[in-house]
Scaffold this motif. Structure first.
Motif, PDB file in Angstrom:
ATOM      1  N   GLY A 224       0.813  -1.205   0.000  1.00  8.09           N
ATOM      2  CA  GLY A 224       0.000   0.000   0.000  1.00  8.09           C
ATOM      3  C   GLY A 224       0.851   1.262   0.000  1.00  8.09           C
ATOM      4  O   GLY A 224       0.411   2.312   0.487  1.00  8.09           O
ATOM      5  N   GLY A 225       2.064   1.153  -0.540  1.00  5.46           N
ATOM      6  CA  GLY A 225       2.960   2.304  -0.604  1.00  5.46           C
ATOM      7  C   GLY A 225       3.638   2.653   0.710  1.00  5.46           C
ATOM      8  O   GLY A 225       4.286   3.697   0.824  1.00  5.46           O
ATOM      9  N   LYS A 226       3.541   1.770   1.690  1.00  2.70           N
ATOM     10  CA  LYS A 226       4.100   2.064   3.012  1.00  2.70           C
ATOM     11  C   LYS A 226       5.531   1.565   3.190  1.00  2.70           C
ATOM     12  O   LYS A 226       6.167   1.833   4.215  1.00  2.70           O
ATOM     13  N   VAL A 227       6.045   0.809   2.211  1.00  4.00           N
ATOM     14  CA  VAL A 227       7.387   0.235   2.315  1.00  4.00           C
ATOM     15  C   VAL A 227       8.222   0.665   1.115  1.00  4.00           C
ATOM     16  O   VAL A 227       7.759   0.615  -0.026  1.00  4.00           O
ATOM     17  N   ASP A 228       9.458   1.108   1.383  1.00  8.19           N
ATOM     18  CA  ASP A 228      10.402   1.448   0.320  1.00  8.19           C
ATOM     19  C   ASP A 228      11.242   0.228  -0.028  1.00  8.19           C
ATOM     20  O   ASP A 228      11.257  -0.768   0.704  1.00  8.19           O
ATOM     21  N   LEU A 229      11.981   0.329  -1.151  1.00  7.34           N
ATOM     22  CA  LEU A 229      12.721  -0.834  -1.650  1.00  7.34           C
ATOM     23  C   LEU A 229      14.165  -0.489  -1.970  1.00  7.34           C
ATOM     24  O   LEU A 229      14.448   0.556  -2.570  1.00  7.34           O
ATOM     25  N   THR A 230      15.064  -1.383  -1.605  1.00 12.40           N
ATOM     26  CA  THR A 230      16.471  -1.279  -1.956  1.00 12.40           C
ATOM     27  C   THR A 230      16.850  -2.390  -2.923  1.00 12.40           C
ATOM     28  O   THR A 230      16.431  -3.533  -2.737  1.00 12.40           O
ATOM     29  N   TYR A 231      17.616  -2.027  -3.945  1.00  6.88           N
ATOM     30  CA  TYR A 231      18.203  -3.020  -4.847  1.00  6.88           C
ATOM     31  C   TYR A 231      19.682  -3.171  -4.517  1.00  6.88           C
ATOM     32  O   TYR A 231      20.347  -2.201  -4.149  1.00  6.88           O
ATOM     33  N   GLY A 232      20.198  -4.381  -4.709  1.00  2.00           N
ATOM     34  CA  GLY A 232      21.617  -4.618  -4.500  1.00  2.00           C
ATOM     35  C   GLY A 232      22.261  -5.206  -5.730  1.00  2.00           C
ATOM     36  O   GLY A 232      22.555  -4.524  -6.706  1.00  2.00           O
ATOM     37  N   SER A 233      22.462  -6.507  -5.721  1.00  2.42           N
ATOM     38  CA  SER A 233      23.224  -7.189  -6.775  1.00  2.42           C
ATOM     39  C   SER A 233      22.606  -7.070  -8.158  1.00  2.42           C
ATOM     40  O   SER A 233      23.309  -7.204  -9.165  1.00  2.42           O
ATOM     41  N   ALA A 234      21.307  -6.821  -8.255  1.00  2.00           N
ATOM     42  CA  ALA A 234      20.661  -6.717  -9.563  1.00  2.00           C
ATOM     43  C   ALA A 234      20.937  -5.384 -10.253  1.00  2.00           C
ATOM     44  O   ALA A 234      20.771  -5.256 -11.466  1.00  2.00           O
TER      45      ALA A 234
END
Length: 261
Positions: A224-234
């Motif tokens: 619901g848009g309440k969590v942010d996202l981190t990318y690493g190896s990709a």
């Protein structure tokens, strides 16, 4: 509104992307490294600063990383989070070095048991608004259990609504690595992301397994848009071939524009 957040993982003084579950003092030869960067940590801090990628975290994965982390903070003072070995005795020093917030995990669990007094101590040293609690976890019998010591030791704390409600009174943000999928580029833990969307009441960043730009849409939908996202190896800036940094930056720009309307 889900945003892309950057990371700078440092191992033995060098920026790396590793498979999270393989990092162990007991078996150093088991470590699987996906990428070792030719660039210093400060390079990534400057990159995030140039493209206004806020809320990024610098994580020290063991000894020999302080100098590199300090250089990153100097490149973008007052903007980055720093974690890995943070405790009540050095949290204020990291803030003096330029950290916007400190990320605490293992120190909160002496002997694998959560100690509220230690969390309160960090809050007194730097202020609740500068404290990020890392609840990186592994699946155990259908539950998510917090793992410490670079995800090798299980604690007595489960990630659930009750835990998050209790801790949110003592910190400003949560950082949650799904350690079982960290570095594998085989997909996020969708059940965990969806659960976090139902449970969290303060800013929260999820890391682990993201391998497509579409994962930002997935995380936004599930949480619901309440969590942010981190990318690493990709991510291409870490040697990956699945996600372009410029696409992540464009996602953030679009989200900022939506807010401005």
């Amino acid at each position: 509104m889900t945003k892309f957040r950057g990371c700078i993982d440092i191992h033995r003084g060098v920026v790396k992307q590793i498979v999270g579950g393989t990092l162990s003092d007991a078996s150093p030869t088991a470590l699987k490294t996906n990428y070792t960067s030719p660039h210093p940590a400060s390079h990534y801090a400057e990159l995030y600063r140039t493209h206004s990628v806020t809320g990024c975290h610098v994580i020290l994965l063991g000894p020999g990383c302080e100098e590199a982390a300090t250089s990153a903070l100097a490149a973008w003072p007052g903007a980055l989070q720093v974690g890995g070995g943070v405790n009540g005795g050095n949290a204020a020093e990291w803030v003096r070095r330029g950290a916007a917030q400190v990320v605490v995990t293992s120190w909160l669990f002496p002997g694998g048991r959560f100690d509220m007094g230690r969390l309160e101590e960090v809050g007194r040293e730097v202020g609740r608004e500068r404290v990020v609690v890392d609840l990186s976890c592994r699946r155990r019998e259908g539950r998510w259990v917090v793992a410490m010591d670079r995800w090798q030791t299980m604690t007595d704390m489960e990630v659930n609504k009750e835990t998050l409600d209790m801790l949110s009174d003592y910190c400003a943000e949560f950082l949650i690595h799904a350690a079982d999928v960290e570095g594998l580029c085989k997909g996020i833990d969708e059940e965990l992301v969806e659960a976090l969307g139902k449970w969290v009441t303060i800013p929260t960043t999820y890391a682990g397994g993201a391998y497509s730009i579409a994962d930002l849409e997935t995380v936004e939908r599930l949480s619901g848009g309440k969590v942010d996202l981190t990318y690493g190896s990709a991510l291409d800036i870490f040697g990956g071939d699945k996600v372009k940094f410029e696409d992540c930056v464009e996602w953030n720009r679009k989200k900022d524009a939506e807010v401005a309307v």
